[in-house]
Motif scaffolding. Structure first.
Motif, PDB file in Angstrom:
ATOM      1  N   UNK A   1      33.048  53.322  30.443  1.00  0.00           N
ATOM      2  CA  UNK A   1      32.898  52.038  31.106  1.00  0.00           C
ATOM      3  C   UNK A   1      31.946  52.202  32.259  1.00  0.00           C
ATOM      4  N   UNK A   2      31.195  51.186  32.473  1.00  0.00           N
ATOM      5  CA  UNK A   2      30.287  51.175  33.604  1.00  0.00           C
ATOM      6  C   UNK A   2      30.776  50.139  34.583  1.00  0.00           C
ATOM      7  N   UNK A   3      30.330  50.214  35.781  1.00  0.00           N
ATOM      8  CA  UNK A   3      30.720  49.189  36.735  1.00  0.00           C
ATOM      9  C   UNK A   3      29.559  48.890  37.661  1.00  0.00           C
TER      10      UNK A   3
ATOM     11  N   UNK B   1      32.907  47.599  31.529  1.00  0.00           N
ATOM     12  CA  UNK B   1      32.620  47.437  30.109  1.00  0.00           C
ATOM     13  C   UNK B   1      33.465  48.451  29.362  1.00  0.00           C
ATOM     14  N   UNK B   2      34.232  48.013  28.378  1.00  0.00           N
ATOM     15  CA  UNK B   2      35.058  48.931  27.604  1.00  0.00           C
ATOM     16  C   UNK B   2      34.819  48.696  26.114  1.00  0.00           C
TER      17      UNK B   2
ATOM     18  N   UNK C   1      32.401  45.078  22.635  1.00  0.00           N
ATOM     19  CA  UNK C   1      32.473  45.461  24.045  1.00  0.00           C
ATOM     20  C   UNK C   1      33.177  44.331  24.792  1.00  0.00           C
ATOM     21  N   UNK C   2      34.150  44.683  25.616  1.00  0.00           N
ATOM     22  CA  UNK C   2      34.843  43.704  26.451  1.00  0.00           C
ATOM     23  C   UNK C   2      34.403  43.910  27.898  1.00  0.00           C
ATOM     24  N   UNK C   3      34.020  42.825  28.554  1.00  0.00           N
ATOM     25  CA  UNK C   3      33.615  42.881  29.960  1.00  0.00           C
ATOM     26  C   UNK C   3      34.711  42.241  30.800  1.00  0.00           C
ATOM     27  N   UNK C   4      35.152  42.974  31.830  1.00  0.00           N
ATOM     28  CA  UNK C   4      36.193  42.477  32.719  1.00  0.00           C
ATOM     29  C   UNK C   4      35.765  42.638  34.171  1.00  0.00           C
ATOM     30  N   UNK C   5      36.461  41.914  35.051  1.00  0.00           N
ATOM     31  CA  UNK C   5      36.140  41.962  36.480  1.00  0.00           C
ATOM     32  C   UNK C   5      37.405  42.172  37.293  1.00  0.00           C
ATOM     33  N   UNK C   6      37.272  42.965  38.351  1.00  0.00           N
ATOM     34  CA  UNK C   6      38.320  43.131  39.349  1.00  0.00           C
ATOM     35  C   UNK C   6      37.815  42.471  40.628  1.00  0.00           C
ATOM     36  N   UNK C   7      38.604  41.573  41.193  1.00  0.00           N
ATOM     37  CA  UNK C   7      38.225  40.873  42.415  1.00  0.00           C
ATOM     38  C   UNK C   7      39.210  41.252  43.516  1.00  0.00           C
ATOM     39  N   UNK C   8      38.763  42.073  44.445  1.00  0.00           N
ATOM     40  CA  UNK C   8      39.656  42.513  45.520  1.00  0.00           C
ATOM     41  C   UNK C   8      39.585  41.624  46.755  1.00  0.00           C
ATOM     42  N   UNK C   9      38.788  40.559  46.705  1.00  0.00           N
ATOM     43  CA  UNK C   9      38.672  39.680  47.872  1.00  0.00           C
ATOM     44  C   UNK C   9      39.788  38.628  47.862  1.00  0.00           C
ATOM     45  N   UNK C  10      39.887  37.901  48.952  1.00  0.00           N
ATOM     46  CA  UNK C  10      40.910  36.861  49.083  1.00  0.00           C
ATOM     47  C   UNK C  10      40.433  35.495  48.625  1.00  0.00           C
ATOM     48  N   UNK C  11      39.265  35.431  47.992  1.00  0.00           N
ATOM     49  CA  UNK C  11      38.738  34.168  47.476  1.00  0.00           C
ATOM     50  C   UNK C  11      38.341  34.328  46.014  1.00  0.00           C
ATOM     51  N   UNK C  12      38.362  33.217  45.295  1.00  0.00           N
ATOM     52  CA  UNK C  12      37.912  33.227  43.903  1.00  0.00           C
ATOM     53  C   UNK C  12      36.424  33.518  43.847  1.00  0.00           C
ATOM     54  N   UNK C  13      35.992  34.159  42.771  1.00  0.00           N
ATOM     55  CA  UNK C  13      34.589  34.484  42.606  1.00  0.00           C
ATOM     56  C   UNK C  13      34.187  34.193  41.164  1.00  0.00           C
ATOM     57  N   UNK C  14      33.080  33.482  41.005  1.00  0.00           N
ATOM     58  CA  UNK C  14      32.558  33.179  39.675  1.00  0.00           C
ATOM     59  C   UNK C  14      31.588  34.279  39.268  1.00  0.00           C
ATOM     60  N   UNK C  15      31.803  34.830  38.079  1.00  0.00           N
ATOM     61  CA  UNK C  15      30.902  35.845  37.552  1.00  0.00           C
ATOM     62  C   UNK C  15      29.881  35.119  36.686  1.00  0.00           C
TER      63      UNK C  15
END
Length: 151
Positions: free
Chosen positions: A38-40, A54-55, A68-82
């Protein structure tokens, strides 16, 4: 038609076993290709920062593809659009297992990663390993990495 002697039968059986073993060895070599990775990367279109992953399944053989499945981790306190995804391929043995033998796609979903979320699906794609006329055995022990980023 002449009959085979006992010695001839032994040679014929040995030759058949050798042929089957050699064929199985080639198939095993290609089907045992390793490469889950996986890359990040960080970036997004929604104001915060996410970590993208990417996995895909291991065992990709020349001439085949895998999802390939693409996922996101959001560690902030607000929503984020990818936003739009971009993906590239690299290998742990770039001199012998060429990245150019692989292609990867990234279909963007313009997904929102909720605050403090992990593993939000943000897209999908396909990783393809081209079947080249040259020896690709070096890819059997190489790690294939898909690196993904977002604009």
């Amino acid at each position: 038609m002449s009959k085979l002697s006992k010695k001839g039968k032994v040679y014929a059986v040995a030759a058949s076993i050798a042929l089957v073993a050699a064929s199985g060895g080639v198939a095993y070599a290609y089907w045992s290709t390793t490469g889950s990775g996986s890359g990040s990367a960080a970036n997004s279109a929604g104001g915060g920062t996410v970590t993208l992953h990417a996995t895909f399944n291991a065992g990709l053989a020349p001439g085949n593809s895998t999802a390939v499945a693409y996922t996101a981790d959001n560690s902030s306190n607000t929503s984020t659009v990818v936003g739009a995804l971009s993906a590239t391929v690299s290998t742990s043995d770039p001199a012998n297992c060429l990245a150019s033998w692989f292609t990867v796609t990234a279909t963007t979903s313009n997904s929102t990663a909720a605050p403090n979320s992990v593993g939000t699906s943000v897209g999908s794609g396909t990783l393809t390993f081209a079947n080249s006329a040259v020896n690709q055995d070096a890819c059997k022990s190489a790690t294939v990495t898909v690196t993904v980023s977002s604009l």
